[in-house]
Design a protein around this motif. Structure first.
Motif, mmCIF file in Angstrom:
data_model
loop_
_atom_site.group_PDB
_atom_site.id
_atom_site.type_symbol
_atom_site.label_atom_id
_atom_site.label_comp_id
_atom_site.label_asym_id
_atom_site.label_seq_id
_atom_site.Cartn_x
_atom_site.Cartn_y
_atom_site.Cartn_z
ATOM 1 N N PHE A 118 0.858 -1.227 0.125
ATOM 2 C CA PHE A 118 0.228 0.180 0.139
ATOM 3 C C PHE A 118 0.975 1.112 0.010
ATOM 4 O O PHE A 118 0.502 2.195 -0.710
ATOM 5 C CB PHE A 118 -0.762 -0.005 1.182
ATOM 6 N N GLN A 119 1.861 1.137 0.620
ATOM 7 C CA GLN A 119 2.919 2.271 0.659
ATOM 8 C C GLN A 119 3.615 2.581 -0.487
ATOM 9 O O GLN A 119 4.721 3.213 -0.518
ATOM 10 C CB GLN A 119 3.702 2.320 1.886
ATOM 11 N N LEU A 120 3.283 1.831 -1.670
ATOM 12 C CA LEU A 120 4.040 1.897 -2.850
ATOM 13 C C LEU A 120 4.432 3.372 -3.278
ATOM 14 O O LEU A 120 5.347 3.762 -3.790
ATOM 15 C CB LEU A 120 3.596 0.923 -4.132
ATOM 16 N N LEU A 121 3.373 4.030 -3.422
ATOM 17 C CA LEU A 121 3.083 5.521 -4.003
ATOM 18 C C LEU A 121 3.558 6.404 -2.933
ATOM 19 O O LEU A 121 4.344 7.519 -3.131
ATOM 20 C CB LEU A 121 1.853 5.778 -4.453
ATOM 21 N N LEU A 122 3.496 6.196 -1.640
ATOM 22 C CA LEU A 122 3.861 7.336 -0.664
ATOM 23 C C LEU A 122 4.278 6.666 0.486
ATOM 24 O O LEU A 122 3.964 5.684 0.907
ATOM 25 C CB LEU A 122 2.288 7.978 -0.373
ATOM 26 N N GLY A 123 5.060 7.320 1.188
ATOM 27 C CA GLY A 123 5.804 6.823 2.381
ATOM 28 C C GLY A 123 4.712 7.259 3.636
ATOM 29 O O GLY A 123 3.481 7.941 3.271
ATOM 30 N N SER A 124 5.037 6.752 4.485
ATOM 31 C CA SER A 124 3.849 6.968 5.901
ATOM 32 C C SER A 124 3.491 8.395 5.942
ATOM 33 O O SER A 124 2.339 8.717 6.340
ATOM 34 C CB SER A 124 4.151 6.108 6.895
ATOM 35 N N THR A 125 4.730 9.172 6.119
ATOM 36 C CA THR A 125 4.211 10.719 6.286
ATOM 37 C C THR A 125 3.432 11.230 5.304
ATOM 38 O O THR A 125 2.709 11.925 5.517
ATOM 39 C CB THR A 125 5.761 11.275 6.565
ATOM 40 N N ALA A 126 3.811 11.093 3.962
ATOM 41 C CA ALA A 126 3.416 11.863 2.672
ATOM 42 C C ALA A 126 2.008 11.357 2.711
ATOM 43 O O ALA A 126 1.100 12.019 2.402
ATOM 44 C CB ALA A 126 4.114 11.233 1.730
ATOM 45 N N ASN A 127 1.882 10.005 3.185
ATOM 46 C CA ASN A 127 0.468 9.307 3.100
ATOM 47 C C ASN A 127 -0.656 9.916 4.181
ATOM 48 O O ASN A 127 -1.535 10.305 3.832
ATOM 49 C CB ASN A 127 0.480 7.866 3.141
ATOM 50 N N GLY A 128 0.201 10.125 5.323
ATOM 51 C CA GLY A 128 -0.622 10.908 6.331
ATOM 52 C C GLY A 128 -0.985 12.468 6.306
ATOM 53 O O GLY A 128 -2.042 12.869 6.471
ATOM 54 N N VAL A 129 0.003 13.245 5.540
ATOM 55 C CA VAL A 129 -0.345 14.340 4.882
ATOM 56 C C VAL A 129 -1.368 14.503 3.911
ATOM 57 O O VAL A 129 -2.173 15.286 4.193
ATOM 58 C CB VAL A 129 1.122 14.942 4.294
ATOM 59 N N LEU A 130 -1.360 13.601 3.088
ATOM 60 C CA LEU A 130 -2.231 13.617 2.002
ATOM 61 C C LEU A 130 -3.594 13.320 2.710
ATOM 62 O O LEU A 130 -4.838 14.003 2.049
ATOM 63 C CB LEU A 130 -2.045 12.352 1.053
ATOM 64 N N HIS A 131 -3.901 12.331 3.499
ATOM 65 C CA HIS A 131 -5.326 12.117 4.067
ATOM 66 C C HIS A 131 -5.690 13.079 5.095
ATOM 67 O O HIS A 131 -6.853 12.783 5.682
ATOM 68 C CB HIS A 131 -5.232 10.623 4.342
ATOM 69 N N GLY A 132 -5.264 14.354 5.420
ATOM 70 C CA GLY A 132 -5.539 15.001 6.480
ATOM 71 C C GLY A 132 -5.520 16.549 6.193
ATOM 72 O O GLY A 132 -5.975 17.294 6.774
ATOM 73 N N THR A 133 -4.892 16.868 4.926
ATOM 74 C CA THR A 133 -4.797 18.202 4.570
ATOM 75 C C THR A 133 -5.819 18.529 3.765
ATOM 76 O O THR A 133 -6.272 17.750 2.722
ATOM 77 C CB THR A 133 -3.576 18.206 3.721
ATOM 78 N N GLU A 134 -6.290 19.791 3.920
ATOM 79 C CA GLU A 134 -7.450 20.355 3.357
ATOM 80 C C GLU A 134 -7.149 20.802 1.949
ATOM 81 O O GLU A 134 -7.873 21.054 0.881
ATOM 82 C CB GLU A 134 -8.288 21.475 4.133
ATOM 83 N N CYS A 135 -5.621 21.076 1.666
ATOM 84 C CA CYS A 135 -5.363 21.845 0.184
ATOM 85 C C CYS A 135 -4.730 20.733 -0.596
ATOM 86 O O CYS A 135 -4.818 19.546 -0.313
ATOM 87 C CB CYS A 135 -4.401 23.097 0.639
ATOM 88 N N ASP A 136 -4.354 21.235 -1.487
ATOM 89 C CA ASP A 136 -3.676 20.190 -2.452
ATOM 90 C C ASP A 136 -2.303 19.643 -2.042
ATOM 91 O O ASP A 136 -1.829 20.473 -0.996
ATOM 92 C CB ASP A 136 -3.340 20.688 -3.844
ATOM 93 N N VAL A 137 -1.981 18.545 -2.403
ATOM 94 C CA VAL A 137 -0.500 18.032 -1.885
ATOM 95 C C VAL A 137 0.257 17.427 -2.976
ATOM 96 O O VAL A 137 -0.400 16.796 -3.991
ATOM 97 C CB VAL A 137 -0.756 17.006 -0.922
ATOM 98 N N LEU A 138 1.316 17.934 -3.178
ATOM 99 C CA LEU A 138 2.429 17.287 -4.335
ATOM 100 C C LEU A 138 3.344 16.542 -3.494
ATOM 101 O O LEU A 138 3.956 16.811 -2.541
ATOM 102 C CB LEU A 138 2.924 18.524 -4.778
#
Length: 143
Positions: A118-138
């Motif tokens: 599951f973490q193939l595309l995103l590391g755990s921190t990046a994944n956590g940021v993606l799923h809790g941030t209200e703005c866009d994430v790169l």
């Protein structure tokens, strides 16, 4: 008017940070946006589950100081003003969410390592940021 006015870039102060910063600067320049540079220091107690019967304040202070110095070097190198360089202590995902809101960021930029499953595309921190941030994430792919 550009799609992005304020970008928050979170780096981990490793030798891979310049890969993220180069991409962040390019995106920032293309949009004429303001850049906020962030590093989150995890509390020393997290590494030991909070079960160490000693005062780790001095060690935490040393880690914070070292992080501020290192972030300052990156800030100078990439032209980020001192008042836009932030070192904070906490869980990286939570602190990045908080700072993105606090600074009204419309884009958060983080590095991402390749993982398996599951973490193939995103590391755990990046994944956590993606799923809790209200703005866009790169998520910048780290090589």
């Amino acid at each position: 008017m550009s799609a992005y006015q304020k970008m928050l870039v979170a780096i981990d102060l490793t030798e891979e940070a310049p890969q993220v910063l180069e991409k962040a600067k390019a995106v920032c320049s293309a949009h004429g946006a303001e850049l906020v540079l962030v590093h989150v220091v995890e509390p020393v107690g997290y590494a030991y589950g909070g079960d160490i019967p000693m005062d780790l304040t001095e060690l935490q202070d040393q880690l914070d100081k070292a992080a501020r110095e290192e972030l300052g070097k990156y800030g100078d190198q990439y032209g980020v003003a001192k008042d836009q360089q932030i070192v904070t202590v906490g869980r990286p995902e939570s602190e990045i969410h908080r700072l993105a809101k606090e600074h009204n960021a419309d884009l958060v930029i983080v590095g991402s390592h390749g993982r398996k499953g599951f973490q193939l595309l995103l590391g755990s921190t990046a994944n956590g940021v993606l799923h809790g941030t209200e703005c866009d994430v790169l998520a910048v792919r780290i090589h």
